[in-house]
Design an enzyme around this catalytic site. Structure first.
Site, PDB file in Angstrom:
ATOM      1  N   GLU A   1      33.946  -9.402  -7.693  1.00 48.71           N
ATOM      2  CA  GLU A   1      35.122 -10.062  -7.115  1.00 48.71           C
ATOM      3  C   GLU A   1      35.041 -10.174  -5.585  1.00 48.71           C
ATOM      4  OE1 GLU A   1      34.994  -7.188  -8.658  1.00 48.71           O
ATOM      5  OE2 GLU A   1      36.325  -5.678  -7.791  1.00 48.71           O
TER       6      GLU A   1
ATOM      7  N   GLU B   1      51.643  -4.377   4.296  1.00 45.92           N
ATOM      8  CA  GLU B   1      51.806  -4.092   2.863  1.00 45.92           C
ATOM      9  C   GLU B   1      52.711  -2.865   2.691  1.00 45.92           C
ATOM     10  OE1 GLU B   1      48.118  -3.279   0.826  1.00 45.92           O
ATOM     11  OE2 GLU B   1      49.135  -2.937  -1.084  1.00 45.92           O
TER      12      GLU B   1
ATOM     13  N   GLU C   1      30.135  -1.338  -3.584  1.00 45.15           N
ATOM     14  CA  GLU C   1      31.315  -2.149  -3.243  1.00 45.15           C
ATOM     15  C   GLU C   1      30.910  -3.589  -2.921  1.00 45.15           C
ATOM     16  OE1 GLU C   1      33.190  -1.652   0.722  1.00 45.15           O
ATOM     17  OE2 GLU C   1      35.046  -1.331  -0.353  1.00 45.15           O
TER      18      GLU C   1
ATOM     19  N   CYS D   1      34.234   9.293   6.665  1.00 40.22           N
ATOM     20  CA  CYS D   1      32.941   8.579   6.729  1.00 40.22           C
ATOM     21  C   CYS D   1      31.911   9.269   7.614  1.00 40.22           C
ATOM     22  CB  CYS D   1      33.144   7.178   7.261  1.00 40.22           C
ATOM     23  SG  CYS D   1      33.949   6.148   6.076  1.00 40.22           S
TER      24      CYS D   1
ATOM     25  N   CYS E   1      40.044   1.829   1.481  1.00 42.63           N
ATOM     26  CA  CYS E   1      38.822   1.413   2.182  1.00 42.63           C
ATOM     27  C   CYS E   1      37.597   2.239   1.800  1.00 42.63           C
ATOM     28  CB  CYS E   1      39.029   1.415   3.685  1.00 42.63           C
ATOM     29  SG  CYS E   1      39.867   2.847   4.303  1.00 42.63           S
TER      30      CYS E   1
ATOM     31  N   GLU F   1      47.360  -3.778   5.946  1.00 40.91           N
ATOM     32  CA  GLU F   1      47.817  -2.624   5.169  1.00 40.91           C
ATOM     33  C   GLU F   1      49.169  -2.122   5.697  1.00 40.91           C
ATOM     34  OE1 GLU F   1      44.550  -0.188   3.648  1.00 40.91           O
ATOM     35  OE2 GLU F   1      45.638   1.536   4.413  1.00 40.91           O
TER      36      GLU F   1
ATOM     37  N   SER G   1      46.274   0.379  -2.130  1.00 44.39           N
ATOM     38  CA  SER G   1      46.530  -0.812  -1.314  1.00 44.39           C
ATOM     39  C   SER G   1      45.655  -1.942  -1.846  1.00 44.39           C
ATOM     40  CB  SER G   1      46.172  -0.513   0.135  1.00 44.39           C
ATOM     41  OG  SER G   1      45.935  -1.716   0.828  1.00 44.39           O
TER      42      SER G   1
ATOM     43  N   LYS H   1      29.164   2.015  -0.500  1.00 43.01           N
ATOM     44  CA  LYS H   1      29.367   0.669   0.065  1.00 43.01           C
ATOM     45  C   LYS H   1      28.384  -0.337  -0.540  1.00 43.01           C
ATOM     46  CE  LYS H   1      32.704   1.150   3.109  1.00 43.01           C
ATOM     47  NZ  LYS H   1      33.958   0.440   2.868  1.00 43.01           N
TER      48      LYS H   1
HETATM   49 FE1  HC1 Z   1      33.964   3.915   6.695  1.00 41.29          FE
HETATM   50 FE2  HC1 Z   1      35.548   1.948   6.736  1.00 41.29          FE
HETATM   51  S1  HC1 Z   1      35.868   3.872   7.913  1.00 41.29           S
HETATM   52  S2  HC1 Z   1      35.089   3.162   4.853  1.00 41.29           S
HETATM   53  O1  HC1 Z   1      34.559   5.458   6.230  1.00 41.29           O
HETATM   54  O2  HC1 Z   1      37.382   1.769   6.279  1.00 41.29           O
HETATM   55  O3  HC1 Z   1      31.497   3.671   5.142  1.00 41.29           O
HETATM   56  O4  HC1 Z   1      32.562   4.620   9.234  1.00 41.29           O
HETATM   57  O5  HC1 Z   1      32.918   1.341   7.706  1.00 41.29           O
HETATM   58  O6  HC1 Z   1      34.773  -0.579   5.302  1.00 41.29           O
HETATM   59  O7  HC1 Z   1      35.936   0.436   9.312  1.00 41.29           O
HETATM   60  C1  HC1 Z   1      32.370   3.834   5.797  1.00 41.29           C
HETATM   61  C2  HC1 Z   1      33.002   4.440   8.249  1.00 41.29           C
HETATM   62  C3  HC1 Z   1      33.699   2.070   7.278  1.00 41.29           C
HETATM   63  C4  HC1 Z   1      35.112   0.339   5.911  1.00 41.29           C
HETATM   64  C5  HC1 Z   1      35.830   0.972   8.344  1.00 41.29           C
END
Ligand code: HC1
Ligand code: SF4
Length: 568
Positions: free
Chosen positions: A365, A281, A360, A502, A298, A278, A318, A357
């Site tokens: 994809e 990027e 996700e 998070c 993220c 990132e 991103s 998550k």
């Molecule tokens: Fe997260 Fe991440 S910080 S998004 O908040 O970018 O869920 O803890 O795991 O993938 O590393 C969540 C936390 C986590 C991702 C990272």
């Protein structure tokens, strides 16, 4: 200060304090089901009734502010009887199947039923068993259990500004519903799970995938690896009675080994990798003149939010996959090759503080290795359930270390778990890459903490880089609207969907309120401060990964495995 008495005990509190809050200060808990310390007062459940000398009838303690000379009585016969009747009415319309409820022993209604010792209901049972809404990959909604307190509506509408659920119908038919009563997966729900944290009972909760994990662990053919998100190490302990913010990294690793995982890895590693991709990027965008601002990508609830509400900003996200997904893609390529294991025999489990998550990981994809990057996502709460089911007491077990190679991480990786952490981690690297000079001070305090929107201008070799950090989607909406109207311009923005980042995710232990979030944030920075390496580009295993496999940041292989695209 206002002077009053509660149950004949004098108390002085600040103006604007409610009876409920004043009572709590002197150790008197008045029952309430709709009050939530981070939300506005609703006075929906009407169980917090108290007597105030001179007032006609009983008053709701959550919505009545104290005044000078007020005399409050929380335990008169009338107050106790009224509260009990309210509770009995709620229970009459509740299934009371506590033993098989996900919130058994963590349910506020159950707690009051026990405290009031309700042996028999004087009312006819009116509860209805309605079909559960299991349409979402992240959240289950069980209206049969809903007590209509409105906490979920407030978090969804005011804190997240999503509005997937709202109040519907009137009188007897009054309920909490989605627009046109559509299943959740056909609404604007972004799967953040904040409603599941706010719910006092078992009416909204994460979709459990525990059984899939037990099955994989029991399959001798499968090599089962687990990755743990940055934020879980400072919250899991609360599930085992520890103080908010207790750091339990080592005990968590031991517990995962005891559960039978073949390797225990750390998502912090791919958080470091995200910074490299990132960061590059961002540098590429600086060279090419945009598009700006670049948004972090993220947090999957945030990505869903952009796709649903601001599709015109998709090119600003991103292209980096989240650390969770990068981990899965590497586990089934680089790691599989290194270990000589066929990728179809590697089962990747994530432990995340997040319900989005789950969605996700299920996106079609997210399979650039030819296999699904991440097979199952467990929330912090689900992992705690597995640990308890196995009879493991997190408080008593020894600490151990993550496995190599994806267990060597930096402090920059761990601060991803708190709002502002991704930005700070990126700055720790981008500054040094651009200037070729060591950063004297690694801490960027301006972007830390629970404030909804944080801004700063960072001078990188004469270039004034304008940054912003937002946590919770209402703050993100506010910020994006200002960018849209031209009122504000930035180069780089971190958005985390959940309040506090998070550490305040929708899959975290029940009882996640801002007070608790603050403790977890402190612990995240404590872990960072004690790490021998605190910058992602100084992680030796990241260097090794590029040398042995990825070749270079934004290279062909990185693009294929570590980057993604978005949907309108
Ligand atoms: Fe997260 Fe991440 S910080 S998004 O908040 O970018 O869920 O803890 O795991 O993938 O590393 C969540 C936390 C986590 C991702 C990272
Ligand atoms: Fe609203 Fe988030 Fe709950 Fe969906 S998961 S209903 S967006 S609070």
């Amino acid at each position: 200060m206002i002077n009053l008495s509660i149950n004949n005990i004098p108390v002085s509190v600040e103006e604007g304090t409610t009876i409920l809050q004043a009572a709590k200060m002197i150790g008197v808990e008045i029952p309430t089901l709709c009050y939530h310390e981070d939300q506005s007062v609703k006075a929906n459940c009407r169980i917090c009734l108290v007597e105030v000398k001179g007032a006609k009838g009983l008053l709701t303690a959550c919505s009545t502010k104290v005044f000078e000379g007020m005399e409050v009585f929380t335990n008169t016969r009338a107050a106790r009887d009224a509260r009990k009747t309210v509770l009995e009415l709620i229970l009459a319309s509740h299934p009371m199947d506590c033993l098989k409820c996900i919130r058994n022993q963590k349910c506020e209604l159950q707690k009051y039923a026990a405290e009031f010792f309700i042996e028999e209901l004087p009312f006819e049972r009116t509860y209805q068993i309605l079909p559960k809404d299991e349409s979402s990959p992240s959240i289950v909604k069980d209206l049969s259990k809903c007590i209509k307190c409105g906490r979920c509506v407030e978090v969804c509408q005011s804190i997240q500004s999503v509005g997937a659920i709202s109040y519907s119908h009137r009188s007897d038919e009054y309920r909490i519903a989605t627009l046109f009563e559509l299943p959740l997966n056909e609404t604007v729900c972004v799967y953040c799970g904040q409603c599941s944290l706010a719910c006092p009972v078992g009416a909204i909760y994460e979709k459990s995938e525990i059984e899939k994990v037990w099955k994989a662990l029991g399959d001798p053919e499968m090599h089962v690896v687990v990755q743990t998100a940055p934020a879980v190490r400072v919250s899991l302990g609360e599930e085992f009675g520890m103080e908010p913010g207790s750091i339990v990294t080592g005990q968590m690793v031991t517990a995962l080994r005891m559960l039978g995982f073949d390797r225990v890895f750390d998502t912090d590693f791919t958080a470091d990798l995200t910074i490299i991709e990132e960061g590059n990027e961002f540098l590429q965008r600086l060279k090419n003149g945009g598009p700006f601002p670049m948004f972090t990508s993220c947090s999957p609830g945030w990505v869903n939010f952009v796709e649903t509400f601001y599709p015109e900003f998709m090119a600003n996200l991103s292209t980096c996959k989240s650390p969770q997904q990068m981990f899965g893609a590497l586990a089934k390529t680089y790691y599989a090759q290194k270990m000589g294991i066929s990728p179809d025999k590697i089962f990747v489990v994530s432990v995340m503080p997040c319900t989005a998550k789950k969605y996700e990981s299920a996106r079609e994809e997210m399979n650039s290795s030819g296999f699904r990057d991440v097979d199952v996502v467990l929330t912090t709460r689900e992992l705690a359930r597995m640990i308890r089911e196995s009879g493991i007491d997190l408080k008593k077990i020894v600490e151990s270390e993550f496995d190599a190679p994806f267990g060597i991480t930096s402090g920059a990786g761990v601060i991803f778990g708190a709002s502002g952490g991704v930005m700070e981690a990126a700055l720790r690297t981008v500054y040094e890459v651009v200037t070729q000079r060591e950063l004297g001070k690694l801490d960027f305090e301006d972007v830390r903490g629970l404030d909804g929107i944080k801004e700063a201008v960072i001078n990188i070799d004469g270039l004034e880089v304008k940054i912003a950090v937002a946590n919770s989607l209402s703050n993100a909406r506010h910020l994006v609207d200002k960018i849209k109207s031209g009122e504000r311009e930035y180069h780089f923005i971190e958005v985390m969907c959940c309040p506090g980042g998070c550490i305040g995710g929708g899959g975290q232990p029940i009882g996640t309120v801002n007070r608790v979030r603050n403790e977890r944030i402190k612990s995240i920075y404590e872990v960072d401060a004690n790490m021998p390496i605190r910058q992602s580009h100084k992680n030796p295993v990241i260097k090794q990964l590029y040398d042995e496999f990825l070749e270079k940041p934004l290279g062909e292989r990185s693009h294929h495995l570590l980057h993604t695209h978005y949907r309108a």
